[in-house]
Design a protein around this motif. Structure first.
Motif, PDB file in Angstrom:
ATOM      1  N   LEU A  57      38.054  15.511  10.277  1.00 41.00           N
ATOM      2  CA  LEU A  57      37.848  15.558  11.726  1.00 41.00           C
ATOM      3  C   LEU A  57      38.020  14.171  12.345  1.00 41.00           C
ATOM      4  O   LEU A  57      38.629  14.028  13.404  1.00 41.00           O
ATOM      5  CB  LEU A  57      36.462  16.123  12.046  1.00 41.00           C
ATOM      6  N   ILE A  58      37.529  13.153  11.675  1.00 46.03           N
ATOM      7  CA  ILE A  58      37.690  11.787  12.166  1.00 46.03           C
ATOM      8  C   ILE A  58      39.156  11.397  12.133  1.00 46.03           C
ATOM      9  O   ILE A  58      39.683  10.791  13.078  1.00 46.03           O
ATOM     10  CB  ILE A  58      36.819  10.810  11.351  1.00 46.03           C
ATOM     11  N   GLN A  59      39.852  11.759  11.068  1.00 41.72           N
ATOM     12  CA  GLN A  59      41.281  11.474  10.988  1.00 41.72           C
ATOM     13  C   GLN A  59      42.045  12.180  12.097  1.00 41.72           C
ATOM     14  O   GLN A  59      42.971  11.611  12.681  1.00 41.72           O
ATOM     15  CB  GLN A  59      41.819  11.884   9.616  1.00 41.72           C
ATOM     16  N   LEU A  60      41.652  13.403  12.409  1.00 44.30           N
ATOM     17  CA  LEU A  60      42.282  14.143  13.498  1.00 44.30           C
ATOM     18  C   LEU A  60      42.092  13.432  14.823  1.00 44.30           C
ATOM     19  O   LEU A  60      43.032  13.315  15.624  1.00 44.30           O
ATOM     20  CB  LEU A  60      41.716  15.563  13.571  1.00 44.30           C
ATOM     21  N   PHE A  61      40.896  12.925  15.072  1.00 46.15           N
ATOM     22  CA  PHE A  61      40.638  12.221  16.320  1.00 46.15           C
ATOM     23  C   PHE A  61      41.403  10.904  16.390  1.00 46.15           C
ATOM     24  O   PHE A  61      41.843  10.492  17.462  1.00 46.15           O
ATOM     25  CB  PHE A  61      39.134  11.994  16.521  1.00 46.15           C
ATOM     26  N   VAL A  62      41.572  10.229  15.266  1.00 48.82           N
ATOM     27  CA  VAL A  62      42.371   8.999  15.249  1.00 48.82           C
ATOM     28  C   VAL A  62      43.823   9.310  15.595  1.00 48.82           C
ATOM     29  O   VAL A  62      44.444   8.641  16.430  1.00 48.82           O
ATOM     30  CB  VAL A  62      42.261   8.293  13.875  1.00 48.82           C
ATOM     31  N   VAL A  63      44.374  10.351  14.982  1.00 47.19           N
ATOM     32  CA  VAL A  63      45.755  10.754  15.275  1.00 47.19           C
ATOM     33  C   VAL A  63      45.879  11.183  16.727  1.00 47.19           C
ATOM     34  O   VAL A  63      46.844  10.825  17.413  1.00 47.19           O
ATOM     35  CB  VAL A  63      46.202  11.879  14.313  1.00 47.19           C
ATOM     36  N   PHE A 109      48.264   9.658  19.580  1.00 47.82           N
ATOM     37  CA  PHE A 109      49.184  10.540  20.284  1.00 47.82           C
ATOM     38  C   PHE A 109      49.018  10.363  21.794  1.00 47.82           C
ATOM     39  O   PHE A 109      49.990  10.267  22.538  1.00 47.82           O
ATOM     40  CB  PHE A 109      48.930  11.995  19.875  1.00 47.82           C
ATOM     41  N   TRP A 110      47.772  10.292  22.249  1.00 46.13           N
ATOM     42  CA  TRP A 110      47.504  10.071  23.667  1.00 46.13           C
ATOM     43  C   TRP A 110      48.025   8.697  24.112  1.00 46.13           C
ATOM     44  O   TRP A 110      48.582   8.568  25.205  1.00 46.13           O
ATOM     45  CB  TRP A 110      46.010  10.199  23.943  1.00 46.13           C
ATOM     46  N   LEU A 111      47.846   7.691  23.295  1.00 43.56           N
ATOM     47  CA  LEU A 111      48.383   6.368  23.618  1.00 43.56           C
ATOM     48  C   LEU A 111      49.894   6.428  23.753  1.00 43.56           C
ATOM     49  O   LEU A 111      50.470   5.820  24.664  1.00 43.56           O
ATOM     50  CB  LEU A 111      47.985   5.356  22.539  1.00 43.56           C
ATOM     51  N   LEU A 146      47.405  -0.796   8.377  1.00 40.81           N
ATOM     52  CA  LEU A 146      46.577  -1.300   7.282  1.00 40.81           C
ATOM     53  C   LEU A 146      45.132  -1.527   7.734  1.00 40.81           C
ATOM     54  O   LEU A 146      44.186  -1.173   7.030  1.00 40.81           O
ATOM     55  CB  LEU A 146      47.161  -2.596   6.721  1.00 40.81           C
ATOM     56  N   ILE A 147      44.980  -2.111   8.907  1.00 40.08           N
ATOM     57  CA  ILE A 147      43.635  -2.385   9.424  1.00 40.08           C
ATOM     58  C   ILE A 147      42.885  -1.085   9.686  1.00 40.08           C
ATOM     59  O   ILE A 147      41.712  -0.937   9.320  1.00 40.08           O
ATOM     60  CB  ILE A 147      43.717  -3.256  10.691  1.00 40.08           C
ATOM     61  N   ILE A 148      43.566  -0.128  10.313  1.00 43.66           N
ATOM     62  CA  ILE A 148      42.911   1.137  10.629  1.00 43.66           C
ATOM     63  C   ILE A 148      42.546   1.892   9.351  1.00 43.66           C
ATOM     64  O   ILE A 148      41.433   2.412   9.216  1.00 43.66           O
ATOM     65  CB  ILE A 148      43.807   1.990  11.539  1.00 43.66           C
ATOM     66  N   LEU A 149      43.465   1.963   8.417  1.00 43.03           N
ATOM     67  CA  LEU A 149      43.224   2.756   7.213  1.00 43.03           C
ATOM     68  C   LEU A 149      42.167   2.151   6.298  1.00 43.03           C
ATOM     69  O   LEU A 149      41.329   2.879   5.748  1.00 43.03           O
ATOM     70  CB  LEU A 149      44.530   2.940   6.438  1.00 43.03           C
ATOM     71  N   PHE A 150      42.190   0.842   6.122  1.00 47.72           N
ATOM     72  CA  PHE A 150      41.293   0.241   5.135  1.00 47.72           C
ATOM     73  C   PHE A 150      40.035  -0.365   5.749  1.00 47.72           C
ATOM     74  O   PHE A 150      38.923  -0.068   5.300  1.00 47.72           O
ATOM     75  CB  PHE A 150      42.035  -0.826   4.317  1.00 47.72           C
ATOM     76  N   PHE A 151      40.175  -1.206   6.771  1.00 51.85           N
ATOM     77  CA  PHE A 151      39.008  -1.897   7.304  1.00 51.85           C
ATOM     78  C   PHE A 151      38.182  -1.022   8.235  1.00 51.85           C
ATOM     79  O   PHE A 151      36.988  -1.258   8.408  1.00 51.85           O
ATOM     80  CB  PHE A 151      39.416  -3.198   7.997  1.00 51.85           C
ATOM     81  N   MET A 152      38.812  -0.013   8.840  1.00 48.18           N
ATOM     82  CA  MET A 152      38.061   0.918   9.678  1.00 48.18           C
ATOM     83  C   MET A 152      37.698   2.191   8.906  1.00 48.18           C
ATOM     84  O   MET A 152      37.151   3.131   9.476  1.00 48.18           O
ATOM     85  CB  MET A 152      38.858   1.243  10.938  1.00 48.18           C
ATOM     86  N   HIS A 153      38.037   2.234   7.628  1.00 48.95           N
ATOM     87  CA  HIS A 153      37.655   3.305   6.700  1.00 48.95           C
ATOM     88  C   HIS A 153      38.154   4.684   7.115  1.00 48.95           C
ATOM     89  O   HIS A 153      37.519   5.691   6.809  1.00 48.95           O
ATOM     90  CB  HIS A 153      36.137   3.336   6.512  1.00 48.95           C
ATOM     91  N   VAL A 154      39.289   4.749   7.772  1.00 51.74           N
ATOM     92  CA  VAL A 154      39.843   6.039   8.178  1.00 51.74           C
ATOM     93  C   VAL A 154      40.514   6.730   6.993  1.00 51.74           C
ATOM     94  O   VAL A 154      40.584   7.954   6.947  1.00 51.74           O
ATOM     95  CB  VAL A 154      40.819   5.862   9.369  1.00 51.74           C
ATOM     96  N   ARG A 155      40.962   5.978   6.035  1.00 48.88           N
ATOM     97  CA  ARG A 155      41.667   6.532   4.879  1.00 48.88           C
ATOM     98  C   ARG A 155      40.808   7.526   4.114  1.00 48.88           C
ATOM     99  O   ARG A 155      41.281   8.557   3.650  1.00 48.88           O
ATOM    100  CB  ARG A 155      42.119   5.395   3.972  1.00 48.88           C
ATOM    101  N   ARG A 156      39.545   7.241   3.982  1.00 49.90           N
ATOM    102  CA  ARG A 156      38.648   8.114   3.227  1.00 49.90           C
ATOM    103  C   ARG A 156      37.630   8.801   4.128  1.00 49.90           C
ATOM    104  O   ARG A 156      36.599   9.265   3.664  1.00 49.90           O
ATOM    105  CB  ARG A 156      37.927   7.317   2.157  1.00 49.90           C
TER     106      ARG A 156
END
Length: 89
Positions: free
Chosen positions: A61-67, A71-73, A47-57
């Motif tokens: 490319l940014i979404q790919l880097f988050v995933v 994955f690396w973690l 929830l924090i990543i998607l909404f407060f860090m604005h990854v949802r919208r």
């Protein structure tokens, strides 16, 4: 752009999950204590990543880097746990 209503809803959901986390700490679930706590924390982190860090919208490319980061973690946690769990006392 996210509206104030969505921020309030996400914040309310985070508070509900916080209460659920505290409640789960007082309930003896046996070997399921840790998985339940981890599941709740993963939902809160999502929830924090998607909404407060604005990854949802964000851009794809940014979404790919988050995933890719998560994955690396996962790889690092798997390697660390495989070393830790195979050691003998």
């Amino acid at each position: 752009m996210n509206s104030i209503k969505s921020y309030v809803q996400v914040t309310a959901a985070l508070f509900v999950l916080l209460v659920l986390t505290v409640g789960a700490a007082y309930v003896n679930l046996g070997p399921f204590n840790t998985p339940v706590a981890m599941l709740i924390s993963l939902i809160k982190a999502a929830l924090i990543i998607l909404f407060f860090m604005h990854v949802r919208r964000a851009d794809p490319l940014i979404q790919l880097f988050v995933v890719a980061g998560f994955f690396w973690l996962g790889i690092m946690l798997t390697l660390t746990l495989s070393d830790f769990l195979t050691r003998h006392p």
